[in-house]
Design an enzyme around this catalytic site. Structure first.
Site, PDB file in Angstrom:
ATOM      1  N   ASP A 170       0.831  -1.191   0.000  1.00 41.56           N
ATOM      2  CA  ASP A 170       0.000   0.000   0.000  1.00 41.56           C
ATOM      3  C   ASP A 170       0.874   1.252   0.000  1.00 41.56           C
ATOM      4  O   ASP A 170       1.667   1.475   0.908  1.00 41.56           O
ATOM      5  CB  ASP A 170      -0.884  -0.026   1.245  1.00 41.56           C
ATOM      6  N   THR A 191      -2.980   5.349  -4.136  1.00 40.22           N
ATOM      7  CA  THR A 191      -1.960   6.104  -3.413  1.00 40.22           C
ATOM      8  C   THR A 191      -0.588   5.915  -4.038  1.00 40.22           C
ATOM      9  O   THR A 191       0.260   6.788  -3.925  1.00 40.22           O
ATOM     10  CB  THR A 191      -1.908   5.666  -1.945  1.00 40.22           C
ATOM     11  N   THR A 192      -0.368   4.775  -4.662  1.00 46.09           N
ATOM     12  CA  THR A 192       0.914   4.570  -5.319  1.00 46.09           C
ATOM     13  C   THR A 192       0.931   5.281  -6.663  1.00 46.09           C
ATOM     14  O   THR A 192       1.878   6.010  -6.973  1.00 46.09           O
ATOM     15  CB  THR A 192       1.175   3.075  -5.563  1.00 46.09           C
ATOM     16  N   ASP A 240      -8.857  -0.236   1.618  1.00 48.51           N
ATOM     17  CA  ASP A 240      -8.774   0.471   0.336  1.00 48.51           C
ATOM     18  C   ASP A 240     -10.011   0.186  -0.492  1.00 48.51           C
ATOM     19  O   ASP A 240     -10.650   1.078  -1.032  1.00 48.51           O
ATOM     20  CB  ASP A 240      -7.549   0.002  -0.477  1.00 48.51           C
TER      21      ASP A 240
END
Lengths: 531, 535
Positions: free
Chosen positions: A66, A99-100, A392
């Site tokens: 994550d 988020t990445t 997520d």
């Protein structure tokens, strides 16, 4: 600059440093790009995980994929890298996933910008081009998205596919169908609310990931008092936040001063009576279950047992808030007016066993939206990672219900956006054009990285994909499992528009911010022991 | 420094001389001027719509990215006393006007730079000062003679928006200038008293929130406090709220003196128990009796009190910050009540709506107080993709608010894009020819220094700076119009009237005065004494 009489005219404090123009830009680029390179290997279904070790306790390690978690736990001193970490955090708070990719896209944009600066293009010109490109991409993105707000049945199908897309990049991959079901099921119970509070995730070591399941109602990881009924039907629940250990008088400065042991005993007796009176008041509410946030000592517990009331102590704050939400009872701290108190209700409360642990299950609650997802797994690390992944998924799905717009995944949308920008760039004259082309290139880098991480000949695949799109096959993407270009609708990889939008907007905002900088001033670090 | 008295004994004037360094006369002046120029040069690149930002990393590693002169200087941690003076200078402009904090420093630096060559010619610093003073007078007179007036009223504020846009043009928010300029002007007009030409800034609250983009910044008619109701089950929305504002805690009383209550018998214990039990009841009863429907408290609540409030249907907010409390009190017409017993219906504030709203997936809540009865208060909720953007957005909006306020106070404007500086410079050159003596030189130097801002502007915009400036100079002289400036954004016209780029007259005059004052002050210093080993 130096004076005749002095050494260089330094105006800053001792230890402070200043980086200017090219130097500053270089340090910004290096920092940001290094960070994005670091995290880019986790991107995609075949991305790798990272082990994070805390500096204080070497045994305490986290294994994760994550982006927000990784970036949140590394220590960075580079200013530009900090900005990237920040956007990843905000993306996590706001949308929950992507988020990445947001960091990777920002990193790729900066890489492109660096090349342009080497070509002597002014950063402000680059910013202008990037802005234009971003607007075009956003418009295109919105126009290709499909809105399912009218068609709830279809939406449900797509929700599962979106959940599967999210989980396929995580540890949950082998059981993504199972977990997608779990997530969709629990989100649909919320009936459009984005309050993830009422979905409880309980982690229990032991068993396998695939043994995870969804439990109707609410499960509390606490124990029932000794000698009390283990199963209550038609429960009336009082949720409280009051001290049941020793209930001291709270007027400050009061203390007990006695001069004989008999008096001490008297006061002790009085205190006991006071506690029992309180217990009596509680029982007078006509309840059969009493749940307290704080401890319940033996004396009141005994009293409850005698009155046939089940008492549960030390349900932490999140626990009772959730309980009050689920059972519909209010959190009570005074007990003088039973008629004013709303009690919580549940059809059945019973003690259940999961693995070797005893838990309390509340079923048939007033709020049917409540449910608990019980995660099983063989180690703490696996469970933690599973929880993060599940969170997520839940976050994205809950936003999806509000804003049910769907785009194609598997690198398809990125290529569509890139081509829209390239198209528009052809009609823009001036240096801005070059910047727009760079933006498009940065977007195409995302599918390239994903394919790369999967071990395929990425450049080959992406160029094939581009040709497909040029020929008008706008639904094609990269099938990372098969290693070939294919129709994304067939392999069922869908993503939420919100995730892509957030990625695009945040990455370009951060890039702009970093590009605008031409000087970095570092203050001398605060000296330890100064205060 | 050593002197001998009449009997020949050594006489020490400065203690620990060997540990002190001393610079006098022209050397001291040069050192000071160089330090000031260093700061000015640093700021130069931030001027104008294409100016760059700076990243500041503070002592704890926190990152600030900004374009605002005052913020950069404040966080730079300068050590040099002259550089510190410039920080103060920018601060002064910020406090007084709120905008133009970068230009003032650049201009002061340029004045000092020009004085360097005058000093080398052997002109006495006080002569230079006098000349600067005179030049500044002439420049200000000239400014007043060329200024324009803009007209606006509550309905038509397009001219104000244009001015706000000029201020926002150089910041990161310039992508959304239209929207943010509009918000800023609306906010100011909402609280402005056009009759008295006064704007109370404390009625505009700037609240930042990460998430979304800067384009989603919005103006809210009311006040936002980043808090939530003290009990999760309190109603989330209260219409026609009557607000009690308390600065006393819902907690057991704490004797402020060092008294102790000693309990030595069961009777006393019972008595005390009774008092305690009734204590919270009395508190909540008093609040309820006053007719309040919402309670805002500066302090915390005891669990029991909290529950009683819920039971009495009194939604309450705890730990509201002092500034928020004051703002709400002004807005709703409430009195801040320090003791429960003093609460009366008259002291309650009124608001049309109080709501608790949540944002994003994290459980962050905000309380919005709308339609306050007394004064108009507005909140600008600044959104952005990350913390740094939000902070910079807040600073930029603050500047735009200041510009709008200044225009309401005084609606005279001058044209931006370096137009006024060039115009003043031309006027000074003309005037200098009619002035006798050495002052002529300093007036010309002043006129040269004025060009520093347009030069920086042009070079930041990627133009051939000297050429661009001289071209404008020529154009202004030929056509005798003061509104030709640097065309930074390559819009194809150097007519700033058409481009709608303007600054407030007040701001410009203030810039000239402050910078001149600072230059004079630094020129006056002829002696530096300091411990060795420092900088």
């Amino acid at each position: 600059m130096s004076t005749e009489a002095f050494q260089p005219a330094r105006i800053l404090n001792q230890g402070s440093t200043q980086e200017k123009a090219e130097g500053a830009r270089l340090s910004n680029f290096i920092g940001a790009i290094a960070l994005s390179d670091l995290i880019s290997t986790t991107l995609g279904p075949k991305g790798m995980d990272k082990i994070l070790q805390s500096p204080s306790n070497l045994l305490d390690s986290t294994i994760t994929n994550d982006g927000a978690t990784i970036l949140g736990s590394i220590q960075i001193s580079n200013a530009a890298a900090k900005i990237l970490i920040e956007i990843s955090k905000v993306q996590d708070d706001e949308i929950g996933d992507g988020t990445t990719s947001v960091v990777v896209l920002a990193g790729e944009l900066l890489k492109e910008a660096e090349k342009l600066i080497h070509k002597r293009i002014h950063p402000q010109t680059i910013i202008k081009g990037f802005r234009l490109a971003k607007d075009i991409a956003l418009k295109k993105l919105r126009s290709v998205s499909q809105d399912y707000s009218e068609n709830q049945e279809e939406l449900k199908k797509y929700l599962k596919k979106i959940a599967m897309t999210i989980f396929s990049t995580k540890i949950l991959t082998p059981y993504k169908s199972l977990f997608a079901d779990l997530a969709v099921d629990s989100i649909l119970r919320l009936k459009g609310s984005t309050n993830l509070e009422s979905i409880q995730i309980l982690k229990k070591t032991g068993g396998l990931l695939k043994e995870s399941y969804i439990e109707e109602g609410f499960v509390l990881d606490k124990k029932i008092g000794v000698g009390q009924p283990k199963r209550i039907e038609n429960a009336k629940i009082l949720v409280a936040n009051t001290s049941m250990d020793y209930d001291k008088i709270k007027i400050f400065g009061s203390r007990v001063v006695v001069n004989s042991s008999s008096k001490l005993a008297e006061i002790e007796e009085e205190e006991k009576k006071k506690m029992l009176r309180k217990c009596q008041k509680i029982v007078d509410h006509g309840i059969n279950v009493f749940i307290n946030r704080q401890l319940i000592y033996n004396l009141p517990e005994q009293f409850f047992t005698d009155n046939g009331v089940m008492s549960i102590e030390h349900a932490d704050f999140a626990g009772i808030e959730r309980l009050s939400l689920v059972t519909g009872g209010e959190i009570v701290s005074t007990f003088d007016h039973p008629e004013l108190v709303t009690l919580g209700t549940a059809k059945l409360i019973e003690e259940i066993m999961i693995g070797e642990d005893k838990l309390i299950r509340f079923s048939g609650c007033k709020e049917p939206s409540a449910c608990t997802i019980i995660l099983r797994g063989s180690s703490k690390q696996i469970l933690d990672e599973a929880e993060r992944s599940l969170h997520d998924g839940l976050a994205v799905l809950s936003q999806m219900v509000k804003n049910p717009k769907i785009v194609l995944g598997a690198g398809c949308t990125e290529i569509i956006m890139a081509q829209a920008i390239e198209e528009a760039a052809k009609e823009t004259s001036g240096k801005i054009q070059i910047a727009m082309e760079s933006f498009a290139r940065a977007l195409t880098r995302i599918p390239t990285i994903i394919a790369n991480n999967a071990g395929y000949d990425a450049e080959q695949l992406v160029s094939e994909l581009k040709t497909k799109h040029y020929k008008g096959n706008n639904t094609f993407g990269i099938d990372v499992m098969g290693g070939k270009v294919c129709d994304v609708q067939k392999i069922g990889v869908f993503e939420s528009l919100l995730v892509k939008e957030g990625m695009l907007l945040k990455a370009s905002e951060a890039t702009e911010m970093i590009l605008r900088v031409d000087t970095i001033m570092n203050s001398a670090p605060r000296r330890r022991g100064m205060n | 420094m050593l002197r001998y008295d009449s009997s020949g004994k050594p006489f020490i004037i400065i203690r620990d001389q060997d540990q002190k360094e001393r610079l006098t006369g022209s050397e001291a002046r040069k050192a000071n001027i160089l330090a000031a120029m260093t700061v000015a040069n640093l700021m130069k690149t931030s001027i104008g719509p294409l100016g760059m930002d700076k990243i500041l990393v503070d002592q704890d590693g926190e990152v600030t990215a900004t374009n605002d002169g005052a913020t950069i200087l404040k966080n730079m941690q300068v050590e040099n006393p002259i550089a510190k003076l410039l920080v103060e200078l920018s601060q002064g402009q910020d406090d007084e006007i709120g905008d133009g904090t970068t230009s003032v420093v650049v201009f002061a630096g340029a004045l000092l730079e020009e004085s360097l060559s005058l000093l080398e010619k052997g002109i006495h610093p006080s002569k230079i000062s006098e000349g600067y003073e005179k030049a500044c007078d002439i420049a200000v007179q000239h400014l007043i003679s060329i200024c324009d007036k803009i007209e606006f009223d509550k309905e038509d504020c397009s001219s104000l928006i244009k001015a706000a846009k000029t201020s926002l043009g150089s910041k990161i928010v310039n992508q959304y200038t239209d929207k943010i300029a509009k918000i800023s002007v609306e906010a100011v007009l909402a609280v402005a008293d056009l009759e008295r030409k006064d704007v109370r800034f404390d009625l505009i609250k700037l609240e930042g929130k990460t998430g979304g983009t800067l384009g989603q910044t919005e103006l809210i008619d009311g006040i936002i406090i980043p808090k939530n109701f003290s009990h999760p089950q309190m109603p989330k929305q209260i219409k026609n709220a009557k607000i009690a504002i308390l600065t006393c805690p819902f907690e057991p009383p704490k004797p402020k003196t060092g008294h102790k209550l000693d309990i030595d018998s069961v009777k006393k214990y019972k008595e005390l128990l009774e008092i305690e039990q009734n204590y919270f009841k009395k508190m909540t009863d008093l609040v309820k009796k006053s007719g309040a429907t919402v309670v805002l408290c500066q302090w915390g609540f005891d669990d029991e009190a909290n529950h009683l409030l819920l039971q009495k249907e009194l939604p309450a907010v705890r730990w509201v910050s002092g500034t928020d409390i004051e703002l709400i009190a002004i807005a709703t017409g409430a009195r801040i009540v320090p003791r429960f017993s003093e609460l009366t219906p008259k002291k309650l504030g009124k608001a049309g709506m109080v709501t608790e709203k949540s944002l994003g997936t994290t459980d962050e809540k905000m309380i919005v107080i709308e339609k306050c009865s007394n004064t108009k208060t507005v909140t600008i909720l600044v959104k952005g993709g990350n913390k740094m953007v939000v902070e910079e957005g807040k600073r930029s909006i603050h500047d735009a608010l200041c510009v709008t306020r200044n225009l309401i106070k005084d609606n005279r404007i001058v044209y931006g894009g370096g137009a006024v500086e060039i115009s003043c410079s031309v006027a000074l050159n003309k005037a200098s020819k009619e002035i006798k003596g050495i002052e002529q030189y300093s007036i010309r130097a002043f006129s040269q220094a004025l060009l520093s801002v347009p030069i920086a502007l042009a070079s930041n915009s990627g133009l051939n700076s000297l050429e661009a400036v001289s071209e404008i100079q020529l154009k202004q002289m030929k056509e005798e119009k003061p509104f030709f400036g640097i065309d930074c954004l390559s819009k194809g016209t150097s007519n700033m009237k058409e481009q709608n780029v303007f600054d407030t007259l007040r701001g410009k005059i203030q810039q000239f005065l402050l910078a001149t004052q600072m230059a004079k002050m630094i020129l006056k210093i002829d002696d530096i004494i300091r411990p060795t080993g420092q900088y």
